[in-house]
Design an enzyme around this catalytic site. Structure first.
Site, short mmCIF file in Angstrom:
data_model
loop_
_atom_site.label_atom_id
_atom_site.label_comp_id
_atom_site.label_asym_id
_atom_site.label_seq_id
_atom_site.Cartn_x
_atom_site.Cartn_y
_atom_site.Cartn_z
N SER A 176 0.68 -1.01 0.31
CA SER A 176 0.24 0.03 -0.01
C SER A 176 0.49 1.02 -0.26
O SER A 176 0.50 2.35 -0.59
CB SER A 176 -0.88 0.15 1.05
OG SER A 176 -0.31 0.02 1.83
N HIS A 204 -5.29 -3.02 -2.34
CA HIS A 204 -5.27 -2.07 -3.71
C HIS A 204 -5.04 -2.76 -5.28
O HIS A 204 -4.97 -2.10 -5.89
CB HIS A 204 -4.27 -1.59 -3.33
CG HIS A 204 -4.29 -0.76 -1.65
ND1 HIS A 204 -4.19 0.63 -2.07
CD2 HIS A 204 -3.80 -0.91 -0.38
CE1 HIS A 204 -4.88 0.53 -0.80
NE2 HIS A 204 -4.18 0.05 0.13
N LYS A 236 -11.89 1.46 -1.40
CA LYS A 236 -10.45 1.40 -2.37
C LYS A 236 -11.21 1.29 -4.31
O LYS A 236 -12.10 2.55 -4.63
CB LYS A 236 -9.69 0.64 -2.50
CG LYS A 236 -9.23 0.33 -0.68
CD LYS A 236 -7.63 0.44 -0.54
CE LYS A 236 -7.15 -0.19 0.84
NZ LYS A 236 -7.22 1.15 1.85
C1 LIG Z 1 -3.62 -3.52 2.44
C2 LIG Z 1 -4.72 -2.95 3.17
N1 LIG Z 1 -5.21 -3.91 3.86
C3 LIG Z 1 -6.16 -3.30 5.02
C4 LIG Z 1 -7.08 -1.98 5.10
C5 LIG Z 1 -7.71 -1.70 6.15
O1 LIG Z 1 -9.01 -1.79 5.59
P1 LIG Z 1 -10.25 -1.17 5.68
O2 LIG Z 1 -9.45 0.61 5.69
O3 LIG Z 1 -11.71 -1.25 4.84
O4 LIG Z 1 -10.19 -1.30 7.61
C6 LIG Z 1 -6.22 -0.85 3.95
C7 LIG Z 1 -5.90 0.47 4.39
O5 LIG Z 1 -7.34 0.38 4.64
C8 LIG Z 1 -5.00 -1.74 2.87
O6 LIG Z 1 -4.23 -0.55 2.52
#
Ligand SMILES: Cc1ncc(COP(=O)(O)O)c(C=O)c1O
Length: 392
Positions: A176, A204, A236
């Site tokens: 990310s 992502h 996203k």
């Molecule tokens: C790789 C990754 N996994 C999980 C999450 C968490 O997801 P959520 O925003 O739905 O809690 C994020 C960012 O928000 C992320 O970048």
């Protein structure tokens, strides 16, 4: 005795690591209003431009009229409604897995999946640059927790030799903060050789990657046997909110029984599931969004290289510019903002010390002219700031 919060806050400020919340006063999109200022933004994760799409909004509205606005209870009590169920079935079809399970957030999906699958006596091995939610999940699980070198299958193999109990290998699909992608075929080979399971969080990757937006597993043509635990988030490229885990019948039933962040929380609003069903349809059918995004990524990389910016090894919509010093990254972000451009400075502890960066993200809602404005702004700011003192 008291908590010395003031000293902790002051220390964070002194290190240029203090975080602020910009106030968004418009819908999400390339052109936003933040803290009263109109800006051209290159920092959201709405990669396909669906967060403010009229058809998705209409689906939400119709869903709220039909189903109300609140989930009302947890899934296991009486909060699992028809739109949630329909979305799970659509996500299973999309990912080509027998079943999918809807979570309220990606953070909870990751905590839920890891803690339901491994515990004391087991092993969890994670890429050292994994998202915080995956690292937290590994720690919370009580399993033996170890991090391997970033995207390094040999480093993973060494740790696998010492693994005990059920072993779960966990990686981001697209990293990310770096934008590079996991070497999944190599990780899957190591996992199979040792009888371990591979879990991929493709928050992502779903949407931008793969011919039909199926993310990193579609990109590499990997099956459920290669990646038994597949996580996607909906906040996203899907443009809404929530997350899912896709996999076998037994996996999903186990999560329903044992994943505490699934069990002990209210279901997401059913109208949100209605909106996501629509965005999933658009994500799958409107290929032009992925194509346009690819064009913008090439345009940005080519332009940034001409200016002499230090890009990272990424062909995804995440295009960070490496800066190093946190203060310098913040200064550049401020200078861009003075020119009407919003690009976030990402600093430790989100990224390792000394690797602060400007995290540029591109979306299908941007135009080539807007990317050109960003490149011009970057060229001006870097020229005005001059080289880093240590490199001068
Ligand atoms: C790789 C990754 N996994 C999980 C999450 C968490 O997801 P959520 O925003 O739905 O809690 C994020 C960012 O928000 C992320 O970048």
């Amino acid at each position: 005795m008291s908590f010395d919060l003031a000293a902790r806050l002051a220390a964070r400020r002194a290190e240029n690591l203090y975080r602020h919340r910009p106030l968004l006063e418009s819908p999400q999109g390339p052109e936003v209003v933040v803290d009263g200022q109109p800006l051209l933004a290159f920092c959201n994760n709405d990669y396909l431009g669906l967060a403010n799409h009229p058809q998705v909004i209409e689906a939400w509205r119709a869903g709220a009229t039909r189903w109300g606005v609140g989930g009302g209870a947890s899934h296991l009590v009486i909060g699992h409604s028809s739109p949630h169920h329909a979305l799970e079935e659509a996500l299973a079809d999309f990912t080509g897995r027998p079943r999918a399970l809807l979570f309220t957030t990606g953070y909870m999906a990751n905590l839920g999946a890891v803690t339901a699958l491994v515990g004391q006596g087991d092993t969890v091995l994670e890429d050292r640059l994994n998202h915080a939610s995956l690292l937290d999940a590994g720690l919370l699980s009580g399993a033996r927790f170890n991090r391997y070198l970033h995207n390094d299958a040999a480093s993973l193999a060494k740790r696998l030799e010492k693994a005990t109990g059920n072993t779960l290998i966990v990686t981001d699909g697209v990293f990310s903060m770096d934008g590079d992608i996991a070497d999944l075929p190599a990780l899957a080979r190591e996992a199979k050789a040792k009888g371990a399971w591979l879990m991929v969080d493709d928050a992502h990757g779903f949407g931008p990657l793969g011919a039909h937006g199926g993310g990193i597993v579609e990109h590499f043509g990997l099956s459920q046997e290669d990646v038994p635990v597949l996580v996607g988030t909906l906040g996203k490229a899907f443009g809404t909110a929530g997350a899912f885990v896709a996999g076998s019948e037994e996996l999903i039933e186990s999560l329903i029984q044992f994943a505490r962040p699934y069990i002990y929380t209210t279901s997401q609003p059913p109208a949100l599931a209605c909106a996501t069903l629509k965005s999933l349809e658009l994500l799958r059918s409107e290929h032009w969004r992925r194509e346009h995004l690819k064009t913008l990524i090439c345009q940005f990389r080519h332009g940034a290289e001409q200016i002499g910016l230090e890009l990272m090894d990424s062909f995804t919509p995440i295009q960070p510019i490496m800066i190093g010093d946190a203060g310098r990254a913040v200064r550049l972000s401020q200078m861009l903002r003075e020119r009407g451009l919003m690009v976030t400075a990402i600093r430790p502890p989100t990224v390792p010390a000394g690797s602060a960066r400007l995290r540029v993200t591109l979306t299908a809602a941007h135009s080539e002219a807007q990317v050109q404005l960003l490149l011009k702004g970057l060229a001006d700011c870097f020229q005005q700031l001059g080289p880093e003192p240590s490199h001068a």
